[in-house]
Write a protein that holds these residues in place. Structure first.
Motif, PDB file in Angstrom:
ATOM      1  N   ASP A   1      82.982  50.386  41.460  1.00  0.00           N
ATOM      2  CA  ASP A   1      81.690  50.783  40.887  1.00  0.00           C
ATOM      3  C   ASP A   1      81.323  49.862  39.722  1.00  0.00           C
ATOM      4  OD1 ASP A   1      81.421  53.033  42.603  1.00  0.00           O
ATOM      5  OD2 ASP A   1      82.706  54.220  41.281  1.00  0.00           O
ATOM      6  N   ILE A   2      82.303  49.569  38.881  1.00  0.00           N
ATOM      7  CA  ILE A   2      82.049  48.711  37.715  1.00  0.00           C
ATOM      8  C   ILE A   2      81.745  47.286  38.156  1.00  0.00           C
ATOM      9  CG2 ILE A   2      83.103  47.733  35.627  1.00  0.00           C
ATOM     10  CD1 ILE A   2      84.630  50.383  35.329  1.00  0.00           C
ATOM     11  N   ALA A   3      82.419  46.831  39.208  1.00  0.00           N
ATOM     12  CA  ALA A   3      82.182  45.468  39.697  1.00  0.00           C
ATOM     13  C   ALA A   3      80.745  45.293  40.185  1.00  0.00           C
ATOM     14  CB  ALA A   3      83.169  45.145  40.821  1.00  0.00           C
ATOM     15  N   ARG A   4      80.130  46.395  40.641  1.00  0.00           N
ATOM     16  CA  ARG A   4      78.753  46.303  41.149  1.00  0.00           C
ATOM     17  C   ARG A   4      77.747  45.986  40.044  1.00  0.00           C
ATOM     18  NH1 ARG A   4      76.688  50.627  42.396  1.00  0.00           N
ATOM     19  NH2 ARG A   4      78.309  52.218  42.154  1.00  0.00           N
ATOM     20  N   VAL A   5      78.054  46.386  38.807  1.00  0.00           N
ATOM     21  CA  VAL A   5      77.100  46.156  37.715  1.00  0.00           C
ATOM     22  C   VAL A   5      77.571  45.054  36.758  1.00  0.00           C
ATOM     23  CG1 VAL A   5      76.225  48.509  37.813  1.00  0.00           C
ATOM     24  CG2 VAL A   5      78.130  47.970  36.290  1.00  0.00           C
ATOM     25  N   ALA A   6      78.780  44.588  36.946  1.00  0.00           N
ATOM     26  CA  ALA A   6      79.307  43.534  36.071  1.00  0.00           C
ATOM     27  C   ALA A   6      78.851  42.167  36.568  1.00  0.00           C
ATOM     28  CB  ALA A   6      80.831  43.598  36.037  1.00  0.00           C
ATOM     29  N   PRO A   7      78.644  41.211  35.664  1.00  0.00           N
ATOM     30  CA  PRO A   7      78.299  39.855  36.085  1.00  0.00           C
ATOM     31  C   PRO A   7      79.421  39.239  36.931  1.00  0.00           C
ATOM     32  CG  PRO A   7      77.917  40.160  33.736  1.00  0.00           C
ATOM     33  CD  PRO A   7      78.686  41.353  34.201  1.00  0.00           C
ATOM     34  N   ALA A   8      79.051  38.317  37.805  1.00  0.00           N
ATOM     35  CA  ALA A   8      80.039  37.647  38.636  1.00  0.00           C
ATOM     36  C   ALA A   8      80.980  36.807  37.780  1.00  0.00           C
ATOM     37  CB  ALA A   8      79.336  36.756  39.661  1.00  0.00           C
ATOM     38  N   ASP A   9      82.145  36.493  38.334  1.00  0.00           N
ATOM     39  CA  ASP A   9      83.123  35.694  37.591  1.00  0.00           C
ATOM     40  C   ASP A   9      82.566  34.329  37.193  1.00  0.00           C
ATOM     41  OD1 ASP A   9      84.954  37.721  37.835  1.00  0.00           O
ATOM     42  OD2 ASP A   9      85.940  36.883  39.599  1.00  0.00           O
ATOM     43  N   SER A  10      81.589  33.864  37.967  1.00  0.00           N
ATOM     44  CA  SER A  10      81.012  32.540  37.691  1.00  0.00           C
ATOM     45  C   SER A  10      79.911  32.576  36.635  1.00  0.00           C
ATOM     46  CB  SER A  10      80.445  31.953  38.993  1.00  0.00           C
ATOM     47  OG  SER A  10      79.456  32.821  39.543  1.00  0.00           O
ATOM     48  N   THR A  11      79.691  33.736  36.025  1.00  0.00           N
ATOM     49  CA  THR A  11      78.615  33.866  35.037  1.00  0.00           C
ATOM     50  C   THR A  11      78.829  32.927  33.850  1.00  0.00           C
ATOM     51  OG1 THR A  11      77.432  35.417  33.607  1.00  0.00           O
ATOM     52  CG2 THR A  11      79.809  35.724  33.812  1.00  0.00           C
ATOM     53  N   THR A  12      77.707  32.538  33.269  1.00  0.00           N
ATOM     54  CA  THR A  12      77.766  31.697  32.062  1.00  0.00           C
ATOM     55  C   THR A  12      77.740  32.552  30.796  1.00  0.00           C
ATOM     56  OG1 THR A  12      75.348  31.479  32.096  1.00  0.00           O
ATOM     57  CG2 THR A  12      76.627  29.773  33.230  1.00  0.00           C
ATOM     58  N   LEU A  13      77.686  33.862  30.964  1.00  0.00           N
ATOM     59  CA  LEU A  13      77.673  34.752  29.805  1.00  0.00           C
ATOM     60  C   LEU A  13      79.034  34.726  29.115  1.00  0.00           C
ATOM     61  CD1 LEU A  13      75.848  37.911  31.260  1.00  0.00           C
ATOM     62  CD2 LEU A  13      74.881  36.102  29.823  1.00  0.00           C
ATOM     63  N   SER A  14      79.018  34.877  27.820  1.00  0.00           N
ATOM     64  CA  SER A  14      80.267  34.956  27.069  1.00  0.00           C
ATOM     65  C   SER A  14      80.893  36.342  27.260  1.00  0.00           C
ATOM     66  CB  SER A  14      80.006  34.727  25.581  1.00  0.00           C
ATOM     67  OG  SER A  14      79.257  35.811  25.036  1.00  0.00           O
ATOM     68  N   LYS A  15      82.137  36.485  26.849  1.00  0.00           N
ATOM     69  CA  LYS A  15      82.818  37.777  26.965  1.00  0.00           C
ATOM     70  C   LYS A  15      82.087  38.845  26.163  1.00  0.00           C
ATOM     71  CE  LYS A  15      87.296  40.034  26.232  1.00  0.00           C
ATOM     72  NZ  LYS A  15      88.723  39.851  25.808  1.00  0.00           N
ATOM     73  N   ILE A  16      81.598  38.448  24.995  1.00  0.00           N
ATOM     74  CA  ILE A  16      80.866  39.407  24.147  1.00  0.00           C
ATOM     75  C   ILE A  16      79.586  39.863  24.847  1.00  0.00           C
ATOM     76  CG2 ILE A  16      79.573  39.675  22.003  1.00  0.00           C
ATOM     77  CD1 ILE A  16      81.603  37.840  20.662  1.00  0.00           C
ATOM     78  N   GLU A  17      78.905  38.923  25.513  1.00  0.00           N
ATOM     79  CA  GLU A  17      77.662  39.261  26.213  1.00  0.00           C
ATOM     80  C   GLU A  17      77.938  40.166  27.413  1.00  0.00           C
ATOM     81  OE1 GLU A  17      74.780  35.410  25.421  1.00  0.00           O
ATOM     82  OE2 GLU A  17      76.502  35.178  26.773  1.00  0.00           O
ATOM     83  N   VAL A  18      79.020  39.890  28.128  1.00  0.00           N
ATOM     84  CA  VAL A  18      79.403  40.733  29.274  1.00  0.00           C
ATOM     85  C   VAL A  18      79.708  42.150  28.804  1.00  0.00           C
ATOM     86  CG1 VAL A  18      81.154  41.132  31.048  1.00  0.00           C
ATOM     87  CG2 VAL A  18      80.244  38.825  30.699  1.00  0.00           C
ATOM     88  N   ASN A  19      80.483  42.237  27.731  1.00  0.00           N
ATOM     89  CA  ASN A  19      80.832  43.556  27.198  1.00  0.00           C
ATOM     90  C   ASN A  19      79.590  44.317  26.734  1.00  0.00           C
ATOM     91  OD1 ASN A  19      83.485  43.000  27.703  1.00  0.00           O
ATOM     92  ND2 ASN A  19      84.047  42.598  25.571  1.00  0.00           N
ATOM     93  N   SER A  20      78.675  43.592  26.135  1.00  0.00           N
ATOM     94  CA  SER A  20      77.436  44.217  25.666  1.00  0.00           C
ATOM     95  C   SER A  20      76.622  44.751  26.840  1.00  0.00           C
ATOM     96  CB  SER A  20      76.610  43.203  24.868  1.00  0.00           C
ATOM     97  OG  SER A  20      75.374  43.751  24.466  1.00  0.00           O
TER      98      SER A  20
END
Length: 218
Positions: free
Chosen positions: A52-71
């Motif tokens: 369920d969480i993987a469906r809304v989380a950015p892909a591993d290839s995202t350019t977002l930082s860890k802080i941005e992903v967590n946010s």
């Protein structure tokens, strides 16, 4: 074998108003794949899984930082992405029935609830494996004998009688009847020790001995 004998009674749960970042950290921190979602009275409201969480989380290839992903994950509430159609089981259900449920529904675990729908445990694939290891004596040293015969009434009783007459203790016995030729494989785990002549007795009785294996135990 009942669910209450093998379930984990201490369950890590989460409230539906907590955010998804918290849910992810709880899953990772406890090394589990799913979290039952409960209300203040511990009644089941849903379940949230790593999928369920993987469906809304950015892909591993995202350019977002860890802080941005967590946010991003923190913006979602558990209730926004959890599964509401929860299949819960009872403590007095049989382990065999739960194994069928997990196999058919491809689930990792089921919450266990009492008569008031309050969570009182969880039973997962590893719990089922432990149950069958114990029930079949899979960790005990033994001799494993596989025989084949027609799938008919009386075969198991006949085989057990042969072992009894030769003073051989049977640890466990199970059958595989999934063949298409009307025959069954019977797997016997027994303490043969110096009673290997029971193998010849099986052959004399007309059974086809397919395999003999010494198991050292674990």
């Amino acid at each position: 074998m009942l669910v209450k004998d093998f379930m984990t009674p201490t369950v890590v749960t989460i409230g539906e108003d907590r955010n998804v970042l918290e849910a992810r950290e709880m899953l990772l921190g406890n090394g589990i794949l799913s979290l039952p979602v409960v209300d203040d009275m511990k009644r089941i409201r849903g379940i949230i899984t790593v999928h369920d969480i993987a469906r809304v989380a950015p892909a591993d290839s995202t350019t977002l930082s860890k802080i941005e992903v967590n946010s991003l994950l923190a913006r979602f509430k558990v209730k926004d992405i959890m599964s509401r159609n929860v299949v819960a089981v009872n403590a007095d259900d049989s382990v065999e029935s739960i194994a069928v449920h997990i196999y058919k529904k491809k689930m990792n675990a089921f919450p266990v609830v009492d008569v008031n729908n309050r969570i009182c445990g969880i039973i997962a694939q590893n719990d089922l494996l432990r149950a069958f290891v114990l029930a079949l004596g899979l960790a005990r040293p033994c001799t494993r004998i596989t025989v084949e015969d027609q799938d008919k009434v009386g075969v198991l009783a006949d085989i057990a009688q042969i072992f009894k007459e030769n003073q051989v203790n049977i640890i466990s016995l199970f059958t595989h009847t999934g063949t298409t030729n009307g025959r069954a494989e019977i797997v016997v785990r027994a303490e043969l020790d110096n009673h290997m002549d029971v193998i010849e007795k099986l052959r004399e009785a007309g059974y086809n001995v397919l395999d003999i294996m010494t198991i050292r135990g674990m």
